[in-house]
Design a protein around this motif. Structure first.
Motif, PDB file in Angstrom:
ATOM      1  N   VAL A   1      -5.994  10.844  -1.700  1.00  0.00           N
ATOM      2  CA  VAL A   1      -5.569   9.468  -1.964  1.00  0.00           C
ATOM      3  C   VAL A   1      -6.010   8.519  -0.853  1.00  0.00           C
ATOM      4  O   VAL A   1      -6.451   7.403  -1.108  1.00  0.00           O
ATOM      5  CB  VAL A   1      -4.033   9.412  -2.127  1.00  0.00           C
ATOM      6  N   CYS A   2      -5.911   8.983   0.419  1.00  0.00           N
ATOM      7  CA  CYS A   2      -6.113   8.087   1.558  1.00  0.00           C
ATOM      8  C   CYS A   2      -7.428   8.295   2.288  1.00  0.00           C
ATOM      9  O   CYS A   2      -7.812   7.455   3.101  1.00  0.00           O
ATOM     10  CB  CYS A   2      -4.975   8.261   2.575  1.00  0.00           C
TER      11      CYS A   2
ATOM     12  N   THR B   1       0.832  -1.206   0.000  1.00  0.00           N
ATOM     13  CA  THR B   1       0.000   0.000   0.000  1.00  0.00           C
ATOM     14  C   THR B   1       0.867   1.255   0.000  1.00  0.00           C
ATOM     15  O   THR B   1       0.553   2.245  -0.678  1.00  0.00           O
ATOM     16  CB  THR B   1      -0.923   0.010   1.230  1.00  0.00           C
TER      17      THR B   1
ATOM     18  N   ARG C   1       2.013   2.167  -3.461  1.00  0.00           N
ATOM     19  CA  ARG C   1       0.915   2.740  -4.258  1.00  0.00           C
ATOM     20  C   ARG C   1       0.581   4.154  -3.799  1.00  0.00           C
ATOM     21  O   ARG C   1       0.372   5.060  -4.616  1.00  0.00           O
ATOM     22  CB  ARG C   1      -0.311   1.836  -4.140  1.00  0.00           C
ATOM     23  N   VAL C   2       0.520   4.360  -2.469  1.00  0.00           N
ATOM     24  CA  VAL C   2       0.185   5.687  -1.945  1.00  0.00           C
ATOM     25  C   VAL C   2       1.259   6.699  -2.301  1.00  0.00           C
ATOM     26  O   VAL C   2       0.959   7.829  -2.706  1.00  0.00           O
ATOM     27  CB  VAL C   2      -0.012   5.613  -0.412  1.00  0.00           C
TER      28      VAL C   2
ATOM     29  N   ARG D   1       1.887  11.924  -7.802  1.00  0.00           N
ATOM     30  CA  ARG D   1       1.161  12.379  -9.003  1.00  0.00           C
ATOM     31  C   ARG D   1       0.258  13.557  -8.672  1.00  0.00           C
ATOM     32  O   ARG D   1       0.144  14.519  -9.443  1.00  0.00           O
ATOM     33  CB  ARG D   1       0.342  11.223  -9.590  1.00  0.00           C
ATOM     34  N   GLU D   2      -0.436  13.485  -7.533  1.00  0.00           N
ATOM     35  CA  GLU D   2      -1.297  14.598  -7.140  1.00  0.00           C
ATOM     36  C   GLU D   2      -0.489  15.885  -6.949  1.00  0.00           C
ATOM     37  O   GLU D   2      -0.904  16.962  -7.354  1.00  0.00           O
ATOM     38  CB  GLU D   2      -2.041  14.257  -5.846  1.00  0.00           C
TER      39      GLU D   2
ATOM     40  N   ARG E   1      -8.918  20.134  -7.393  1.00  0.00           N
ATOM     41  CA  ARG E   1      -8.719  19.055  -6.428  1.00  0.00           C
ATOM     42  C   ARG E   1      -9.405  19.352  -5.108  1.00  0.00           C
ATOM     43  O   ARG E   1      -9.891  18.442  -4.429  1.00  0.00           O
ATOM     44  CB  ARG E   1      -7.227  18.794  -6.262  1.00  0.00           C
TER      45      ARG E   1
ATOM     46  N   ALA F   1       0.824   7.648  -5.918  1.00  0.00           N
ATOM     47  CA  ALA F   1      -0.404   8.401  -6.167  1.00  0.00           C
ATOM     48  C   ALA F   1      -0.312   9.820  -5.605  1.00  0.00           C
ATOM     49  O   ALA F   1      -0.738  10.789  -6.255  1.00  0.00           O
ATOM     50  CB  ALA F   1      -1.599   7.668  -5.558  1.00  0.00           C
TER      51      ALA F   1
END
Length: 589
Positions: free
Chosen positions: A477-478, A379, A382-383, A389-390, A506, A386
């Motif tokens: 994301v979370c 995880t 992946r976090v 990217r944000e 966003r 992500a």
């Protein structure tokens, strides 16, 4: 769960302002010095932040901040308010006041409460993201919670398996430590418990027996007196077998009275009623005389039984003095002694089996802990990707976020008998790790602000505005929607151009699942608002004050134009403002 209204009085430049908030994205704008930051400061006070008397408006006795929250009665914030004595039946009212002299007061649901209660409630309601308010990033546990939330069901299942194994292991370790603290100490305790139980069992007491013995002793001691009294009373009622000439009985006198009333009672109802009562007395007298005769005959003078009762009382009292003031207390104590004895009086074989089962549970903690670490590590990768990217859309294109997941390694010499077993577990590679209720890992969110820069804890690697944007990216994301309201201050610091549009978009995305409150100086962000609030200052030539108004239509266009070009009626700025609003409308549609 929505923050509906905030009223601020006497705080900084704000004399009296009321903010009506909506679901979705709420933005607060205004000229420099108008008091936008006072809105965030006021909200902070409402959520239990430390009070500063210097914030109280000059010439005002106190600053007061009120907040109305729509929250269901089952929500943790409402439950905490009820525990503090407040009423959250129809929503929750929070009040914080700060006197010019520095004294601070809090009210929750209409009742006075410690300021700490406001802080506890606030954690369930609002997450404030500003330079001084990044508690979710400063608290190491929050890093782990954010990661676990992002891990969804996979991490949740792994954590549940670990927590069950951990709790079973810790319970077994505690029992093992209790049984092996010292053999001599345990033997002494076992001997004491056994001796006490044997003594209590030997007396074979019944609950309440001491009261029954006391009553029997009293009756046997005074048996002759009791029998004599009963028979004398019997003779007074119905007469003795050898009555004297001047000793009429009660029943004879009642019979005489009845005979006197008999003929006359036939002529008057009232007298007849009195005659009836006289007859009742005669019947009662006869019954009572029979009962007294029966009692007097039954009372026996039994010296042998009296001696038995006295001895039983003496035996029972001796035990009661040691183990309780009554048989009820003594028998309850005996049950507790028996339970404790069953716990600690184990054989060597039982103790060996407990050690084996404790070790098996320890290995299960290691296995489930390693599985949880693996799930978190996957995880984390992946976090990190992500969130990075944000950030590329939030004027932090060079930044890279990573999440470090690492067990709490300890040296092998930390394991030392049962004490060491209670502290560590051993993984497959032979290394020891110290487990905790939430897992084997330390979790830390890290940020490399620029290419080649070392990754450091995000709170040390980012500025105030960057922290807010990192937190925004993490929430996107979370986040799982458990925090009802987010507040962002300084999130647009250092942002401009197309990045400002991305930032607004966003924030609007986050506002689809939560209420968002943003203080901004960027029109590109404000254009995305569902509700636009403007802090405006006014002066009478001597005193300056600020208020808050909601703007729509042409007023909103004028405010966006002012933010874009500094002039509210500039044709170019107004046209740009309309384009921004049109872009927002297109995205919403």
């Amino acid at each position: 769960m929505t923050l509906r209204r905030i009223r601020i009085q006497g705080l900084g430049v704000i004399d009296d302002a009321e903010l009506e908030l909506s679901d979705g994205l709420n933005v607060i704008t205004g000229e420099t010095g108008a008091g936008k930051t006072m809105v965030v400061s006021g909200l902070g006070l409402l959520l239990g932040a430390r009070a500063d008397a210097g914030m109280v408006r000059a010439g005002t006795p106190q600053a007061v901040v009120e907040g109305e929250v729509d929250v269901p009665a089952t929500h943790p914030a409402a439950v905490r308010a009820e525990e503090a004595g407040g009423d959250a039946t129809d929503g929750l009212l929070l009040v914080r006041s700060v006197a010019a002299g520095g004294r601070s007061r809090a009210h929750v649901g209409g009742r006075a409460a410690p300021v700490a209660v406001l802080a506890e409630i606030g954690e369930h309601l609002v997450a404030v993201h500003g330079q001084a308010d990044q508690w979710r990033l400063r608290d190491a546990d929050q890093h782990r919670l954010l990661l676990d939330t992002a891990g969804g069901s996979e991490v949740a299942e792994a954590r549940g398996a670990y927590e069950r194994a951990y709790e079973a292991w810790r319970a077994s370790v505690a029992r093992l430590q209790e049984l092996t603290r010292t053999a001599a100490e345990r033997a002494v305790r076992v001997g004491m418990l056994r001796g006490a139980l044997e003594e209590i069992e030997a007396v074979d007491a019944e609950e309440g027996e001491e009261d029954r013995l006391r009553a029997e002793s009293e009756r046997l001691t005074h048996a002759e007196e009791l029998r004599s009294a009963a028979l004398l009373a019997h003779d007074a009622l119905v007469g003795s077998d050898d009555p004297g000439p001047d000793q009429p009985s009660v029943t004879a006198l009642l019979a005489t009275a009845g005979a006197a009333l008999g003929p006359a009672a036939a002529h008057d109802e009232e007298l007849a009623a009195l005659r009836g009562r006289l007859d009742e007395l005669a019947y009662l007298g006869s019954d009572l005389a029979a009962d007294l005769a029966s009692y007097g005959t039954a009372v026996e003078v039994d010296e042998e039984r009296l001696a038995e009762v006295h001895q039983r009382r003496a035996d029972l009292t001796a035990v009661l003095r040691k183990y309780g003031g009554s048989t009820t207390e003594m028998l309850a104590l005996a049950r507790r002694f028996a339970d404790e004895l069953a716990e600690i009086d184990v054989s060597d074989d039982d103790l060996a089996e407990l050690r084996r089962s404790t070790e098996a549970l320890r290995q299960e903690v290691a296995r489930t802990g390693a599985a949880l670490t693996a799930a978190r590590t996957a995880t984390a990768e992946r976090v990190g990707a992500a969130v990075t990217r944000e950030l590329s859309h939030l004027a932090m294109g060079s930044a890279e976020v990573s999440v470090r997941v690492e067990p709490r390694w300890v040296s092998g010499d930390a394991e030392d008998g049962d004490g060491g077993a209670a502290a560590t577990v051993v993984l497959e590679d032979g290394r020891s790790v110290r487990p905790r209720p939430h897992g084997l890992d330390e979790v830390e969110i890290r940020l490399a602000a620029n290419p080649g820069a070392p990754a450091r804890s995000v709170t040390r690697a980012a500025s105030g505005g960057e922290l807010s944007r990192v937190m925004l990216a993490l929430e996107l994301v979370c986040g799982d929607g458990t925090v009802p309201t987010y507040v962002f201050d300084e999130v647009d610091a250092g942002v401009g151009g197309s990045a400002a549009l991305d930032l607004g978009a966003r924030l609007a995305t986050l506002a689809r699942t939560a209420q968002v409150l943003v203080v901004t100086h960027l029109a590109q962000v404000a254009a995305y608002a569902d509700r636009h609030l403007v802090v405006r200052k006014s002066t009478d030539g001597q005193v300056t004050s600020s208020g808050v108004v909601a703007v729509e239509g042409a007023e909103r266009e004028a405010e966006l134009a002012r933010m874009l070009g500094g002039v509210a009626d500039s044709d170019a700025a107004l046209e740009h403002a309309r384009e921004l609003l049109s872009r927002r409308a297109t995205m919403a549609g």
